[in-house]
Design a protein around this motif. Structure first.
Motif, PDB file in Angstrom:
ATOM      1  N   LYS A  93       0.801  -1.218   0.000  1.00 37.79           N
ATOM      2  CA  LYS A  93       0.000   0.000   0.000  1.00 37.79           C
ATOM      3  C   LYS A  93       0.837   1.273   0.000  1.00 37.79           C
ATOM      4  O   LYS A  93       0.357   2.341  -0.379  1.00 37.79           O
ATOM      5  CB  LYS A  93      -0.926   0.009   1.222  1.00 37.79           C
ATOM      6  CG  LYS A  93      -1.969  -1.093   1.210  1.00 37.79           C
ATOM      7  CD  LYS A  93      -2.918  -0.949   0.031  1.00 37.79           C
ATOM      8  CE  LYS A  93      -4.035  -1.955   0.076  1.00 37.79           C
ATOM      9  NZ  LYS A  93      -4.924  -1.864  -1.112  1.00 37.79           N
ATOM     10  N   ASP A 101       4.295  -0.346   3.831  1.00 39.46           N
ATOM     11  CA  ASP A 101       3.054  -0.989   4.248  1.00 39.46           C
ATOM     12  C   ASP A 101       2.774  -2.153   3.307  1.00 39.46           C
ATOM     13  O   ASP A 101       2.328  -1.954   2.171  1.00 39.46           O
ATOM     14  CB  ASP A 101       1.898   0.011   4.223  1.00 39.46           C
ATOM     15  CG  ASP A 101       2.070   1.099   5.280  1.00 39.46           C
ATOM     16  OD1 ASP A 101       2.004   0.761   6.476  1.00 39.46           O
ATOM     17  OD2 ASP A 101       2.276   2.265   4.915  1.00 39.46           O
ATOM     18  N   HIS A 103       0.897  -5.815   3.247  1.00 38.70           N
ATOM     19  CA  HIS A 103      -0.023  -6.713   3.941  1.00 38.70           C
ATOM     20  C   HIS A 103      -0.053  -8.062   3.228  1.00 38.70           C
ATOM     21  O   HIS A 103      -0.218  -8.120   1.997  1.00 38.70           O
ATOM     22  CB  HIS A 103      -1.425  -6.107   3.980  1.00 38.70           C
ATOM     23  CG  HIS A 103      -1.460  -4.712   4.527  1.00 38.70           C
ATOM     24  ND1 HIS A 103      -0.782  -4.353   5.679  1.00 38.70           N
ATOM     25  CD2 HIS A 103      -2.056  -3.579   4.082  1.00 38.70           C
ATOM     26  CE1 HIS A 103      -0.991  -3.066   5.921  1.00 38.70           C
ATOM     27  NE2 HIS A 103      -1.764  -2.577   4.957  1.00 38.70           N
ATOM     28  N   SER A 124       1.919  -8.100   8.445  1.00 42.17           N
ATOM     29  CA  SER A 124       2.395  -6.957   7.663  1.00 42.17           C
ATOM     30  C   SER A 124       3.863  -6.644   7.929  1.00 42.17           C
ATOM     31  O   SER A 124       4.321  -5.542   7.603  1.00 42.17           O
ATOM     32  CB  SER A 124       1.553  -5.706   7.973  1.00 42.17           C
ATOM     33  OG  SER A 124       0.188  -5.922   7.702  1.00 42.17           O
TER      34      SER A 124
END
Length: 521
Positions: A93, A101, A103, A124
């Motif tokens: 992200k 970021d 995930h 994450s």
């Protein structure tokens, strides 16, 4: 057995981070898709020589709108156990330093064609997750770990592992740091395999550029400690500037019914030695286990091979067919990709004008949200692509045409638009490393359907147009140097697009066909 000589790469064009798996008599390769949907392309083969695009897995499971350039779906890993395919993947992200970021998710399906389960969120802490099914019934998730405290630009700090509990659908127990990496650094892409009395950890190191490599270590206990291969890296082109395959790394292995082992890995073929326009591709080579229990390339050394042998049950000829055509007479062909959003009937309409694709306009070409573009991978250094379009713009903010697109920083766009004085015109727009140039020439064109074409010969390309049913092609702008359509995580795409910055969904273009002819040998 027969021995078939093949040429690498086996998957041409943007097909990075290959993960290879055999289930029954079928070999599968899953590759990263980044910001292109549907996500995680799956190829399959019966012989390791010729591969077919079978399916793309991620559709409604992900929301990529707003994700950064080079983010989204990284390093998928396929495994098979308990009658189910398991797919792990990362959705990135944000990549803005010092953080990342990323995930990680797991989905399962009884068939490679689905239906796939809803994503199970895993963690994450880092990207490139993989799932190992141990013989004692335990399942382990591995991933690269990102440490924002590191002072280097790349902050990959090694490989961690934690037990996964399927009944709870979550990680349980302690986190084990099983590999710190070597001085090659940038350690990622962990895969565990069990062979003999050892667990083998295969990783990528050196980053995805010139120093990319495959490093292996082993342990008799899955949680470690792991012993480093004394002759690492077992595969690299980092010290081989004359190798036709560069950036080689990110390997995974598979065993055939005959007991042979092969490694699939990523590579690039830089044009003029400096520009990997086709992106990161997938290659394959046979490997073997030495008497002292290490994995080596058949033939010796640690170099990627552009020509290699595959053992086959019968003589097989390696085929090369990169051509693509869609006449829009039925559902969109599965080769198409879109950016961050799926091609659905809200903007890809095949019913309003039978035999045509009616493409509703999206946001600007820079948009990370609703960019309405249909594109395919460029798989050849030399190719021609043609489309026929019916578009009647009424404002300068409306545009539709033919595009070469690496990412929102680097593209070439030949498009039909409106000029207040000349009416309907053709223009050419280039963005190179975020610096855009709108070429001053405006070509006035009469009403009616029009064909747009791009002819690409290695490092250069030329756009053309002609009014439908006429014979003479006219140039659009000067010849273009295409070397800037390289770099980053993806490869160049070729496609069609419609944009309208006056009004959302404010205009549409009807496309009669799209045709791509690959001209490489």
């Amino acid at each position: 057995m027969h021995h078939t000589w093949i040429k690498n790469p086996i998957l041409r064009g943007f097909n990075p981070d290959p993960n290879i798996l055999k289930v029954d008599d079928i070999f599968y390769i899953a590759v990263s898709s980044f910001e292109w949907l549907p996500g995680v392309r799956i190829y399959q083969s019966n012989d390791l020589v010729n591969w077919e695009h079978e399916t793309d897995i991620l559709t409604t499971q992900v929301d990529l709108r707003g994700n950064p350039q080079g983010g989204s779906i990284w390093a998928p890993q396929l495994s098979y156990a308990d009658g189910l395919f398991h797919l792990m993947y990362t959705d990135v992200k944000s990549t803005k330093r010092p953080f990342k970021d990323s995930h990680n998710y797991l989905i399962t399906s009884p068939s490679i064609l689905g239906p796939w389960s809803e994503p199970i969120y895993i963690n994450s802490s880092g990207f490139d997750p993989s799932l190992f099914h141990d013989t004692d019934g335990k399942k382990w998730v591995l991933n690269e770990i990102w440490d924002y405290r590191m002072t280097t630009r790349n902050k990959s700090a090694g490989i961690v592992m934690q037990e996964y509990a399927p009944d709870q659908q979550k990680l349980v127990g302690p986190v084990y740091k099983i590999f710190d990496g070597t001085e090659l650094a940038k350690t990622e892409a962990p895969h565990i395999y069990q062979y003999g009395e050892y667990y083998y950890l295969i990783t990528a190191e050196g980053g995805t550029g010139k120093r990319h490599a495959v490093t292996i270590c082993r342990s008799k206990k899955i949680t470690g400690p792991y012993e480093l291969d004394p002759e690492y890296p077992m595969l690299t082109a980092g010290d081989k500037p004359d190798s036709p395959l560069q950036c080689s790394g990110h390997g995974s292995i598979v065993q055939t019914d005959e007991g042979r082992w092969y490694m699939a890995y990523l590579c690039t073929r830089p044009l003029l030695g400096k520009a990997a326009i086709l992106g990161r591709e997938t290659a394959i080579q046979e490997v073997y286990w030495t008497e002292d229990g290490w994995l080596r390339l058949v033939g010796g050394g640690n170099a990627p091979a552009i020509e290699t042998e595959i053992a086959t049950k019968q003589p097989i000829e390696q085929k090369k067919d990169t051509n693509f055509r869609d006449d829009f007479k039925g559902p969109l062909k599965k080769e198409w990709n879109t950016l961050r959003i799926l091609a659905d009937d809200t903007w890809c309409d095949l019913a309003s004008r039978p035999g045509y694709l009616r493409m509703i306009s999206g946001e600007s070409i820079q948009s990370l949200f609703e960019h309405h573009i249909l594109a395919i991978r460029q798989k050849d250094f030399r190719f021609n692509a043609v489309t026929k379009i019916d578009y009647q713009p009424t404002a300068f903010n409306q545009m539709a045409g033919l595009i070469l697109y690496l990412n929102d920083s680097n593209y070439l766009y030949a498009y039909i638009t409106h000029d207040e004085e000349k009416g309907r015109v053709i223009r050419l727009l280039r963005s190179k490393k975020n610096e855009s140039i709108l070429f001053p020439e405006t070509v006035q064109v009469e009403e009616g359907e029009m064909e747009l074409k791009i002819e690409v010969a290695g490092p250069t390309g030329q756009f053309y147009y002609r009014i439908a049913r006429q014979d003479v092609w006219q140039q659009i702008g000067p010849p273009q140097d295409l070397l800037f359509l390289s770099g980053g995580f993806t490869g160049n795409f070729v496609g069609i697009a419609v944009h309208d910055m006056d009004e959302k969904n404010g205009s549409y273009a009807d496309f009669d066909y799209f045709d791509y002819q690959g001209l490489d040998e």
